[in-house]
Motif scaffolding. Structure first.
Motif, short mmCIF file in Angstrom:
data_model
loop_
_atom_site.label_atom_id
_atom_site.label_comp_id
_atom_site.label_asym_id
_atom_site.label_seq_id
_atom_site.Cartn_x
_atom_site.Cartn_y
_atom_site.Cartn_z
N LYS A 1 -21.04 0.16 11.50
CA LYS A 1 -22.27 -0.40 10.79
C LYS A 1 -21.98 -1.41 9.87
CE LYS A 1 -24.96 3.94 11.24
NZ LYS A 1 -25.98 4.90 10.38
N ILE A 2 -20.56 -1.95 10.04
CA ILE A 2 -20.24 -2.81 9.02
C ILE A 2 -20.52 -4.51 9.58
CG2 ILE A 2 -18.75 -1.48 7.92
CD1 ILE A 2 -16.34 -2.90 9.65
N GLN A 3 -21.04 -4.36 10.61
CA GLN A 3 -21.32 -5.85 11.41
C GLN A 3 -22.18 -6.74 10.55
OE1 GLN A 3 -21.68 -5.82 15.57
NE2 GLN A 3 -20.00 -4.32 15.92
N ASP A 4 -22.05 -8.01 10.51
CA ASP A 4 -22.91 -8.85 9.72
C ASP A 4 -23.14 -8.60 8.16
OD1 ASP A 4 -23.24 -10.12 12.16
OD2 ASP A 4 -25.06 -9.03 12.76
N LYS A 5 -22.10 -7.96 7.65
CA LYS A 5 -22.05 -7.24 6.29
C LYS A 5 -20.80 -7.66 5.68
CE LYS A 5 -25.53 -3.80 6.81
NZ LYS A 5 -26.01 -2.42 6.76
N ASP A 6 -20.96 -7.80 4.11
CA ASP A 6 -19.55 -7.80 3.41
C ASP A 6 -19.46 -6.34 3.19
OD1 ASP A 6 -19.63 -10.64 3.68
OD2 ASP A 6 -20.76 -11.12 1.91
N PHE A 7 -18.01 -5.97 3.35
CA PHE A 7 -18.03 -4.51 3.23
C PHE A 7 -16.64 -4.38 2.61
CE2 PHE A 7 -16.36 -5.51 7.14
CZ PHE A 7 -15.26 -4.97 7.16
N ARG A 8 -16.31 -3.19 2.09
CA ARG A 8 -14.78 -2.63 1.49
C ARG A 8 -14.91 -1.22 1.97
NH1 ARG A 8 -14.98 0.15 -3.17
NH2 ARG A 8 -17.05 0.07 -4.43
N VAL B 1 -17.33 3.80 3.18
CA VAL B 1 -17.71 2.20 3.30
C VAL B 1 -18.72 1.69 2.41
CG1 VAL B 1 -18.95 2.39 5.43
CG2 VAL B 1 -17.66 0.33 4.89
N TYR B 2 -18.64 0.56 1.61
CA TYR B 2 -19.70 0.13 0.67
C TYR B 2 -20.00 -1.19 1.10
CZ TYR B 2 -18.43 3.93 -2.28
OH TYR B 2 -18.42 5.30 -2.70
N ASP B 3 -21.17 -1.63 0.65
CA ASP B 3 -21.85 -3.11 0.67
C ASP B 3 -21.15 -3.90 -0.57
OD1 ASP B 3 -23.33 -5.38 0.51
OD2 ASP B 3 -24.89 -4.58 1.90
N LYS C 1 -23.28 2.47 -0.14
CA LYS C 1 -22.85 3.21 0.80
C LYS C 1 -23.50 2.68 1.98
CE LYS C 1 -20.95 7.30 -1.33
NZ LYS C 1 -20.73 8.95 -1.04
N ILE C 2 -22.70 2.36 2.93
CA ILE C 2 -23.32 1.57 4.23
C ILE C 2 -23.72 2.65 5.05
CG2 ILE C 2 -23.06 0.29 6.35
CD1 ILE C 2 -21.14 -1.75 4.43
N ASP C 3 -22.91 3.62 4.94
CA ASP C 3 -23.06 4.89 6.08
C ASP C 3 -22.81 6.11 5.44
OD1 ASP C 3 -23.52 6.42 8.09
OD2 ASP C 3 -21.78 5.34 9.69
N LYS C 4 -23.04 7.37 5.92
CA LYS C 4 -22.58 8.58 5.41
C LYS C 4 -20.93 8.91 5.24
CE LYS C 4 -26.61 11.21 7.07
NZ LYS C 4 -26.92 12.40 7.76
N GLU C 5 -20.45 9.37 4.21
CA GLU C 5 -19.10 9.80 4.13
C GLU C 5 -18.40 10.46 4.97
OE1 GLU C 5 -18.64 11.32 0.17
OE2 GLU C 5 -18.76 13.40 1.01
N LEU C 6 -17.23 10.16 5.29
CA LEU C 6 -16.48 11.01 6.45
C LEU C 6 -15.13 11.58 5.99
CD1 LEU C 6 -15.89 11.85 9.53
CD2 LEU C 6 -14.34 9.41 9.45
N ALA C 7 -15.07 12.95 6.09
CA ALA C 7 -13.75 13.53 5.52
C ALA C 7 -12.66 13.83 6.58
CB ALA C 7 -14.11 14.92 4.91
N PHE C 8 -11.30 13.77 6.27
CA PHE C 8 -10.37 14.10 7.27
C PHE C 8 -9.26 14.58 6.60
CE2 PHE C 8 -9.64 9.91 5.99
CZ PHE C 8 -8.43 9.55 5.68
N ASP C 9 -8.42 15.69 7.05
CA ASP C 9 -7.25 16.31 6.67
C ASP C 9 -5.89 15.53 7.25
OD1 ASP C 9 -8.70 17.93 5.16
OD2 ASP C 9 -8.80 19.29 6.81
N VAL C 10 -5.23 15.40 6.10
CA VAL C 10 -3.87 14.57 6.52
C VAL C 10 -2.64 16.08 6.53
CG1 VAL C 10 -1.93 13.03 6.23
CG2 VAL C 10 -4.43 12.62 5.96
#
Length: 495
Positions: A5-12, A54-56, A62-71
């Protein structure tokens, strides 16, 4: 990392969590590449829980819901197994039976469980001296017991050094060691031995003797231990328990004593066999095997003791030593009252004598011991006790050197007869007529029932019956009653 969902947006891009806070992980805000900044110790952090967002950049939303993962941190074999519980020093008895030594050893490996990195073996890699052979026996995944085969010999080795190694199955394998000191305690591996093999002595019969003589023993085990302390016992000759052997706790000598009297009648030689062993059971390490005392290979040492019991002159023996004779008082003298039976184990010749005859009422025949009355015996005599018994003592004396004497107590039980008249307790009676017209008449009789009271009272003068009456006239005491009370009266009574 990537978000569609980051297309055509400034994000980080951004990640958070303990891995970021502690400086282990970071992310390229534009490309989403995640980097490891420093090495991770799995034994401290075996897994990181990371939050991805991911942030605008214009709105910082936030552009989308957060995602969690384990390392997960992959384990490498970087920890050797280490010993965590073991005795640095312990002591074992020299007589220890092969098997478990009584030592438990625990180790652990903190690498990942159920992998080759944390799986390990414990072995004995070095032992000095080499015998007996000591091994590690597995009990569970991290515990071993130290076992051994063979036997210990205190004279050959008093202490051991045992090096244990715990080694894992990782690549490359890692290991650690522990050293245990084992001390051997001396036990009974030497039989005590008598320094002298024969003893002879003479003692008088019928006497108790403490410390007649002593046995010295030699023992090569450590002094003042139960493997060194001697314990003496009779093998033969003491079936009646006349003799006793004790151990001196200071010198370890055997003390021979006579603790029970016995009349041997003639001088007798007694043959004794005495053995010695230790308080602690005997064992010995022979050719790598522990041998226990079984009476065949290792018999207790023994000695022969000869005791001469010297016969003393025994006194004659009255059978029985006490006699009871029953006699009626005031009997005519000259009759035989008692003839003793006497036995003398040492002599057939003995004489009799009268030892005690307080009233001089009897005599004793010197040859036969016959006891005869020489005077009439009075039951009421002060020499007769409260039970009507007159006591006499006679003696039997043998012809030994020196003469031996024994005694017999003769009790003569006297049966009462009516040989005493009743007597007035008071010789005169006084009656005061102005106070009372009656007076009691107390009486005593030295005879016993039925020859004493009750008594019958009467007047010996008929004229008295005109002035007096007896009330009571029968009983233990009489009563005198005045029919015409005078001021003062005297009267005689008969009973």
């Amino acid at each position: 990392m990537y978000n569609d969902k980051i297309q055509d947006k400034d994000f980080r891009f951004e990640i958070t969590g303990e891995a970021v806070t502690e400086g282990y992980l970071t992310i390229n805000e534009t490309t989403g590449d995640v980097f490891v900044l420093k090495s991770v110790d799995r034994e401290k952090y075996d897994c990181f829980h990371v939050i991805f967002n991911v942030y605008d950049t214009d709105t910082n939303q936030k552009i989308d819901k957060e995602l969690a993962f384990d390392v997960e941190v992959k384990d490498i074999n970087d920890n050797p197994p280490r010993f965590i519980d073991f005795p640095q020093t312990f002591t074992v008895s020299e007589s220890q039976v092969e098997g478990f030594l009584g030592v438990e050893v625990i180790a652990q490996d903190i690498d990942e469980k159920n992998t080759k990195n944390s799986t390990f073996n414990i072995t004995v890699v070095q032992q000095t001296p080499l015998e007996p052979n000591i091994q590690a026996k597995w009990i569970d995944e991290r515990t071993v017991h130290l076992n051994f085969t063979g036997c210990f010999d205190y004279e050959k080795a008093k202490d051991y050094k045992i090096t244990l190694e715990a080694k894992d199955h990782g690549t490359p394998p890692l290991s650690s060691t522990a050293v245990i000191s084992l001390n051997v305690r001396d036990t009974n591996t030497h039989m005590p031995e008598f320094k002298k093999k024969e003893f002879q002595t003479e003692v008088d019969e019928m006497k108790l003797f403490r410390d007649v003589f002593r046995f010295q023993v030699e023992d090569k085990d450590t002094p003042n231990t139960d493997g060194w302390r001697a314990k003496f016992f009779f093998i033969s000759g003491n079936e009646e328990g006349i003799f006793k052997v004790e151990t001196d706790p200071k010198t370890n000598e055997g003390i021979f004593s006579i603790v029970k009297e016995k009349n041997y009648e003639i001088t007798t030689t007694v043959q004794l066999e005495i053995g010695v062993e230790n308080i602690e059971p005997f064992t010995k390490c022979v050719n790598g095997k522990l041998i226990k005392q079984d009476g065949k290979l290792y018999r207790p040492d023994s000695i022969n003791v000869t005791v001469t019991m010297i016969d003393d002159n025994d006194p004659p023996v009255f059978k029985p030593p006490k006699a009871d004779v029953f006699e009626k008082e005031e009997s005519e003298p000259g009759r035989v009252l008692f003839t003793p039976k006497v036995y003398d184990p040492d002599s057939t010749s003995f004489r009799f004598e009268l030892v005690d005859d307080p009233a001089n009422w009897v005599s004793v025949d010197e040859k036969t011991g016959e006891l005869k009355g020489t005077k009439k015996m009075d039951r009421e005599s002060p020499f007769v006790d409260a039970d009507n018994v007159y006591k006499i003592i006679i003696a039997a004396i043998d012809d030994g050197k020196p003469p031996a004497k024994s005694f017999c107590n003769v009790s003569i039980h006297l049966r009462d007869i009516n040989d005493h008249k009743p007597q007035l307790v008071n010789n005169s009676l006084i009656l005061c007529g102005n106070k009372n017209n009656k007076v009691m008449i107390p009486v005593q009789d030295l005879d016993a029932e039925p020859y004493s009271g009750p008594f019958s009272f009467y007047f010996d003068n008929e004229e008295d019956e005109m002035h007096w009456i007896l009330d009571p006239a029968y009983g233990q005491q009489g009563g005198l009653v005045n029919l015409k009370p005078p001021l003062l009266a005297n009267i005689r009574c008969l009973w």
